[in-house]
Enzyme design. Sequence first.
Site, PDB file in Angstrom:
ATOM      1  N   ASP A 163      33.797  26.078  58.225  1.00 30.64           N
ATOM      2  CA  ASP A 163      35.149  25.544  58.217  1.00 30.64           C
ATOM      3  C   ASP A 163      35.105  24.208  58.966  1.00 30.64           C
ATOM      4  O   ASP A 163      34.165  23.936  59.716  1.00 30.64           O
ATOM      5  CB  ASP A 163      36.154  26.516  58.843  1.00 30.64           C
ATOM      6  CG  ASP A 163      37.576  26.203  58.378  1.00 30.64           C
ATOM      7  OD1 ASP A 163      37.806  25.083  57.859  1.00 30.64           O
ATOM      8  OD2 ASP A 163      38.468  27.057  58.540  1.00 30.64           O
TER       9      ASP A 163
HETATM   10  C1  BGC Z   1      40.894  25.095  56.923  1.00 29.81           C
HETATM   11  C2  BGC Z   1      40.148  25.335  55.640  1.00 29.81           C
HETATM   12  C3  BGC Z   1      40.090  24.078  54.824  1.00 29.81           C
HETATM   13  C4  BGC Z   1      39.476  22.973  55.655  1.00 29.81           C
HETATM   14  C5  BGC Z   1      39.407  21.646  54.932  1.00 29.81           C
HETATM   15  C6  BGC Z   1      40.353  23.900  57.662  1.00 29.81           C
HETATM   16  O1  BGC Z   1      41.131  23.609  58.777  1.00 29.81           O
HETATM   17  O2  BGC Z   1      40.851  26.240  57.733  1.00 29.81           O
HETATM   18  O3  BGC Z   1      40.755  26.364  54.903  1.00 29.81           O
HETATM   19  O4  BGC Z   1      39.381  24.290  53.645  1.00 29.81           O
HETATM   20  O5  BGC Z   1      40.244  22.785  56.826  1.00 29.81           O
HETATM   21  O6  BGC Z   1      40.662  21.122  54.735  1.00 29.81           O
END
Ligand code: BGC
Length: 826
Positions: A245
Amino acid sequence: MVTSSGFRRGGADVAETAEERREAVVEAALGALDLDAKTRLLAGQDMWSLPALPEAGLASLVMSDGPIGVRGVHWSADDPSVALPSPTALAATWDPALAHRAGVLLAQEARRKGVHLLLAPTVNLHRSPLGGRHFEAYSEDPYLTGRIGTEYVRGVQSGGVGTTVKHFVANDAETDRLTVNNVVGERALRELYLAPFEAIVENAHPWGIMTAYNSVNGPTMTEHHHLVDEVLRGTWGFDGVNVSDWTAARSTLGALTGGLDIAMPGPRTVYDEALARAVRDGEADEALVDEAARRVLRLAARVGILQGAEPVVTDPPPTVDGAALAREIARRSFVLVRNENGALPLKPGRVALIGAAARDARVLGGGSATVFPARTVSPLDGLTAALPDGSLTFALGADPNTELPVAEQGFELRVVCRAADGTVLGTRSAPGGHIQWTGADLPDGVTRGALHSVELTGTFTPHETGTHTFGFKGLGPFRLTVAGTTHFDGVQLPAEDDDPFAAFSGSPVPHARVELAAGEPVDVSLTYTVPPPDDHPMSGVFFTLAHQDPQRDPDELIAEAAEAAREAATAVVVVATTERVESEGFDRRDLRLPGRQDDLVRAVAAANPNTVVVVNAGSPVELPWRDDVAAVLLSWFPGQEGGAALADVLTGAEEPGGRLPTTWGSLADAPVTRVVPENGELVYEEGVFIGYRAWEKHGRTPAYPFGHGLGYTDWTYESVEVDGTPAGTTVTVRLRNSGDRPGREVVQLYLAPREADPTRPARWLAGFASVGAAPGETAEAVVALPRRAFEIWDEETGSWSYVKGSYEIQAGRSIADRRITATITV
Ligand code: BGC
């Protein structure tokens, strides 16, 4: 076409599959990379992509959020995307085939935008109703989540685009999500939280997974050797990539030995140079780097960006009409939870449509799942188009928005980018007050290195005379000037936490109240001094100019709405949450509708007994007036065509097709609510009892039970037959459409051990199928029950255990409305 067959070479039969041929190309590419290139490949080069490596014939791999659309690499309305209904809505269709079609559309969108890997679906569970990101996940039930997620992934990948099933695992709330250690018992982990991931890996063969920010029972998920290498890859046989993530990877060696392949976003990560150095210093094992690089190259081969490798999909599926599909999913997802005296479909006569959310469409939740559709159809647009001229009136009533909205109406803005010495580096038009530039997404001529300040500047022409409020959202040094007066010149600090998305998910702060006259333009300017690129792992530019028109007396607005209701045959009130209530980055504190909306419904219902309430929320809200209104229709965050779908359903052109994927009840009654860690730990003390499993265990009755949802016809369950063989159990339910119009029914099968076992729920969803029938006709739902429905995780042996005994198979319309039962002994 999906390639997998054998082929002939040199006249001899060579039983080589397309996959084997791809693997050979991957090995050759890996061999062409030196250590530095391999470690570069494992790190984002910017917010959304990996570097191209021409020496291996590899193009840059591009990723994008998901899950309701494909935003692409620009966080802006300049590059619109189809916006489907929220994942809760997709799950409410209980229709895996529809989820598949959604996936096919998303692959088409991804290809259009040059995206190879979609950061979706979100298959965490609705553990507590306070979870801020519920709208983005499917259900409280792991089986339903797994079925919907499986077909979503299959659909996307049938279009040749990869998925990252996320967030592996137990990322079920947002509070302290970067640091929380979720303490989860092994049974709950296996039977609930891991179960959808396991089902999707087994049935859909995803090309990627995203590991979560949080820790589980100690290690953080980007370093979780046991769950990633032993369970996901080892036991389940997952052969895709593991993407962190965003900013979750915090240790070079921890991530590498914990099975993380790609550290996102770039350009500053714990991989790349740091990883190459660790190998050279003898701290990291190059074989692990090779394994990770191999998996990334395999993904590249699958999606067709590795030279010489045939992609998995050579002929993408036929083109899908995105707007039509968005509308179909929306109407199939709407859950009619109450309909007294046939209040719906609407009868002829004047309709008073009420609520700010009826005019200002609330189509999606907040955070990284945001996309920018080219258009949105509000309930007011949809009903205006569908109802006879002159039969619709609108009253504002109450606004769910309790904060300053993004500056849009009346603003004409552009952006000016300057260097430290004030030189203008570049400019760009701005459709509204949102500036969200990620990675390399800067105006022409502007580089992140040279950029010192970004000024959003232009004019505002008020529609109304009175006190206008201006403010902004963003962190760092800002200057706000309105009509020649500087109202703020200082540093705005984070209010609550250091979440990387705080600049998106924080509240706009009001800074100026200015008396303005209607029609007289004034100059507006908001200047942000950007931090040096190295000061933040995400080198983007994020801030928002916000503005609010003069506010009217809320009591007066409610009284006006009640008056409009009194004069109409039917009052339709649209109540809503906003992305400030339901969003990534924070949890909810209560389940109440924001603002004066409950007061509004009560006033309208008192004025007109024929009041229909449309609840425009991605996850449960309390409906304290629900027994005082004629009908309640849950419309979720319905996507860009929500208003058109709403008109379809309210007028009766279509039946509302949804069933609750999650129990709706009050916070006071909800058995599992805690989302706030104590001393860094969130203990899942309820074990396997979440959602309906917990409501039943505690003997509590929710407002609306899991599985509940009415259509416009009635169903009589006539018979249930069970065919149990050692190979499996098949259940056939026969039912009759006993109403007077065609309809579709979701037949739900619950499995209940006949001998109570306090360690197991009273019953659980074991299968479902939907059928359609014309009035008076019968239909048959044939459902194969998975073996897993009879198994529990045995913590002593560390394996699945088939629990023999006698079970009731209960077929019905919800967990509480079980119509017919058969017994089976296994
Ligand atoms: C989120 C993800 C997301 C990523 C990119 C993160 O903060 O938890 O679900 O895909 O950001 O935007």
